[in-house]
Every structure is written in C-alpha cells, then in structure tokens.
Write a protein that holds these residues in place. Structure first.
Motif, PDB file in Angstrom:
ATOM      1  N   LEU A  69       0.836  -1.201   0.000  1.00 40.53           N
ATOM      2  CA  LEU A  69       0.000   0.000   0.000  1.00 40.53           C
ATOM      3  C   LEU A  69       0.866   1.245   0.000  1.00 40.53           C
ATOM      4  O   LEU A  69       0.643   2.180  -0.784  1.00 40.53           O
ATOM      5  CB  LEU A  69      -0.913   0.001   1.230  1.00 40.53           C
ATOM      6  CG  LEU A  69      -1.769   1.260   1.393  1.00 40.53           C
ATOM      7  CD1 LEU A  69      -2.936   1.229   0.413  1.00 40.53           C
ATOM      8  CD2 LEU A  69      -2.279   1.405   2.825  1.00 40.53           C
ATOM      9  N   ARG A  70       1.880   1.285   0.887  1.00 42.06           N
ATOM     10  CA  ARG A  70       2.735   2.472   0.994  1.00 42.06           C
ATOM     11  C   ARG A  70       3.547   2.711  -0.277  1.00 42.06           C
ATOM     12  O   ARG A  70       3.952   3.832  -0.548  1.00 42.06           O
ATOM     13  CB  ARG A  70       3.684   2.328   2.182  1.00 42.06           C
ATOM     14  CG  ARG A  70       3.008   2.297   3.549  1.00 42.06           C
ATOM     15  CD  ARG A  70       2.133   3.496   3.788  1.00 42.06           C
ATOM     16  NE  ARG A  70       1.625   3.563   5.158  1.00 42.06           N
ATOM     17  CZ  ARG A  70       0.479   4.113   5.496  1.00 42.06           C
ATOM     18  NH1 ARG A  70      -0.310   4.624   4.561  1.00 42.06           N
ATOM     19  NH2 ARG A  70       0.097   4.148   6.760  1.00 42.06           N
ATOM     20  N   ALA A  71       3.789   1.663  -1.028  1.00 40.49           N
ATOM     21  CA  ALA A  71       4.533   1.805  -2.282  1.00 40.49           C
ATOM     22  C   ALA A  71       3.668   2.364  -3.405  1.00 40.49           C
ATOM     23  O   ALA A  71       4.168   2.671  -4.485  1.00 40.49           O
ATOM     24  CB  ALA A  71       5.121   0.464  -2.703  1.00 40.49           C
ATOM     25  N   THR A  72       2.364   2.511  -3.142  1.00 39.68           N
ATOM     26  CA  THR A  72       1.427   3.018  -4.150  1.00 39.68           C
ATOM     27  C   THR A  72       1.382   4.538  -4.081  1.00 39.68           C
ATOM     28  O   THR A  72       1.290   5.121  -2.998  1.00 39.68           O
ATOM     29  CB  THR A  72       0.020   2.460  -3.900  1.00 39.68           C
ATOM     30  OG1 THR A  72       0.070   1.027  -3.890  1.00 39.68           O
ATOM     31  CG2 THR A  72      -0.945   2.923  -4.986  1.00 39.68           C
ATOM     32  N   ALA A  73       1.448   5.179  -5.227  1.00 41.14           N
ATOM     33  CA  ALA A  73       1.427   6.646  -5.284  1.00 41.14           C
ATOM     34  C   ALA A  73       0.175   7.190  -4.600  1.00 41.14           C
ATOM     35  O   ALA A  73      -0.937   6.712  -4.844  1.00 41.14           O
ATOM     36  CB  ALA A  73       1.473   7.115  -6.734  1.00 41.14           C
ATOM     37  N   GLY A  74       0.360   8.176  -3.740  1.00 42.58           N
ATOM     38  CA  GLY A  74      -0.750   8.827  -3.072  1.00 42.58           C
ATOM     39  C   GLY A  74      -1.261   8.131  -1.830  1.00 42.58           C
ATOM     40  O   GLY A  74      -2.216   8.596  -1.210  1.00 42.58           O
TER      41      GLY A  74
END
Length: 353
Positions: A69-74
C-alpha cells in the motif's frame, strides 16, 4: 463529513464485528474484504480515510499489505490500524517499519476500537486539511510569482525596444533571435528553466547600443576601424546597464550582453574569452544572432540565402561559434523555418516572447 473506512480480515466474524462498530460511530461508511489481495487492489484505486487490517491472513499478511500500500502513489499517509492476536514486539516493529499507524490486539475492546478509529480519522482529516491549505498557499504563491514574471517580462521587452528605436535592426529580429536561442538551448539539453530564462533574457543582447553615437550606429556603410572600436563598447555598455539586478532575467541579460561577441577561438571582444570560458548563454546567442542577421535584409545590405548563411555558420564552427551550438541549430531545421515564418520583418513585431 462522512469517512470511508476499509476493513480487511480473513475471518468473516471479525468483518461483521468491525463493520458494526464503524457504523456505530455514525460518521463513516465501510467497505469489507475477506481477501487481502482484493482489499489491497481496492485501496490502491479508491480514496480511503482509514484502513483496518488483520495481521495473520493467507496469501498476503498485514505487513506485506501495508508495504505494498505504501509503495502506491498517493497512499503514503493513509492511516492504517493493524489488528492482531500476536502481541510480540518484533511483529509490531516490522509493522511500524512497513508503515502501520497504530495497533489493537485481539480480543478487541469495543470502546478502545471506536476511540482509536475515530482519533485516526480525525488525524487523517487534519492532515488532509493541512495539505489542502499548503496547496492553496502554493497556488497563491504561483499566481503572485506569475504576476512578477509578467512585469519583469514587460520590462525586458521595453528595454529591448529602447535599443530597437536606435538600431536599424527590426523587432522581428529580436523575436526570431530569441526563439532560435531557445531552440539551440533545447537541442543542447539545457533544463526547461534555462530555456525559458534564455528566451526572456536574450532580447537584451544589444541593449548597450543605446550608448553608441548615431553617426556610428546608423552609418549605412562599413565602419572604419576606429568606428568599429567604438561600436565594440556596446557589449560592456549593455553589461553595465543590466548588471547588479536581483532579477535572474536581467542578470542573464547582462552576461549575454557582455559576452555574445566573444568568439570560440578567443578572437572576439570585449575580453577575448575562448571556448567554454564563454558563458553558454552567450555562445548560444552568438549563433542565433549572427544567423538571423545574415538572413535578414537591412538598409545597408541584402539578405543572404538560408543556404549561404547556413554554410557560413557551419564553416565558422570552432572559430567563431561553439560547434555544439551550431549543430543544435541545424539539427532542428524545420523549427528554424517555422520561427522564421512566424516572425516576419514586415510585421510590427508586437508579438510577445
């Protein structure tokens, strides 16, 4: 305000319980998933104010869920509440490293669950409000900066026109030369900021001609050696007019005015600079200025053909001009022709840069 909460847990009973507790809060809607990969995909593609995720799940455990999740933009700031039956500190340390915001241990205390969830929603809302405020302030700064840039640009145009009124060269020459300069800068790989700066500053290259006497500046024929020595002073006059400003555009204009008659082999003026000791903006403007001057008609000369001018510029590479600047100009010949067509001498050149 209604918050969007995502609940991911492989145990159906937990999904029912947590969903009921979220609804009890009265200010939130919830979306539930028993499949961690499905829940992650939904979180990555939707706006969510809080994620409640179990640690022990098949396919994708809570720590991997958070990491992806944290690696996903925004999604770096979305609050994540991890719920686990495991009270070992090492698990929590790993979850914190992955980006977990808070923890609850099973069996979940209902009062604590509601309190923590509500606090995290309020924290997230505050963070969003702060980000929106920061964006609004940034927008206002951009507007104010744009107004300053526009006023500065107007100053540059007016300064350039001051020289134009005392020079047989036309306003269209200034515009063509500026756009040729920008084109060369782009071909050399200069940053967009430098391309824009050069486009705005290059029209001031001959501002120093306001200090040259009319009998020399407006002479229809070839200058005598003594007259040419006087004409050379316009480079330093331009530098002295523009130097010392806090404006980046005027600073660049000063450097261009001083050095655009330097030659790559060191035989130019006023300082006899050689090669890359000549500032890059001045090397660029030297090519753009001479190319347009050669291909433009003046009271004292006929315009050269494009072919003859191009041949002369190429033959002067490494002597008068920086070979890389020459190459950059002719590598974009279609755009050179488009600029030449757009800014015609017979027009009153009121076009803006």
């Amino acid at each position: 305000m209604t918050y969007q909460v995502l609940i991911v847990d492989d145990a159906e009973i937990n999904l029912i319980l947590f969903d009921a507790l979220i609804k009890r809060m009265g200010n939130s809607d919830s979306k539930t998933f028993s499949s961690a990969p499905d829940g992650l995909a939904w979180a990555q593609s939707h706006d969510v104010d809080l994620i409640i995720v179990d640690y022990m799940m098949p396919e994708l455990d809570g720590i991997r869920f958070i990491s992806e999740l944290r690696a996903t933009a925004g999604k770096a700031d979305v609050p994540v509440l991890m719920i686990t039956a495991n009270d070992q500190k090492q698990i929590r340390y790993r979850a914190l490293d992955a980006g977990a915001t808070d923890f609850l241990t099973k069996p979940v205390d209902k009062v604590e669950f509601i309190a923590r969830a509500n606090n995290m929603l309020l924290l997230g809302a505050s963070r969003k409000a702060l980000a929106n405020r920061a964006e609004w302030l940034a927008s206002e700064v951009r507007k104010a900066t744009a107004e300053i840039v526009q006023r500065e640009r107007e100053t540059v145009i007016r300064l350039s026109k001051a020289a134009e009124y005392r020079d047989p060269e036309t306003g269209a020459h200034i515009l063509r030369m500026a756009h040729y300069s920008e084109l060369i800068a782009r071909g050399l790989g200069l940053s967009q900021a430098d391309q824009d700066l050069l486009l705005e500053a290059s029209p001031m290259h001959d501002i120093g001609k306001v200090g040259i006497a009319d009998n020399i500046l407006l002479k229809p024929g070839r200058l005598t050696p003594e007259e040419f020595e006087v004409m050379k002073h316009h480079a330093m006059f331009g530098y002295e007019i523009l130097m010392g400003s806090s404006s980046r555009v005027l600073q660049a204009g000063a450097e261009i005015a001083r050095a655009h008659h330097e030659k790559f082999d060191g035989s130019g003026y006023p300082n006899g600079l050689k090669g890359e000791d000549i500032p890059i903006f001045s090397r660029i403007v030297a090519v753009a200025d001479v190319f347009d001057a050669l291909t433009s008609e003046r009271p004292y000369k006929k315009a050269w053909s494009l072919e003859r001018a191009a041949e002369h510029i190429r033959e002067s590479a490494g002597i008068h001009f920086d070979p890389k600047c020459v190459e950059a100009l002719f590598a974009n010949w279609d755009q050179v022709l488009e600029i030449r067509h757009r800014f015609q001498d017979h027009e009153k050149a009121h076009s803006t840069i």
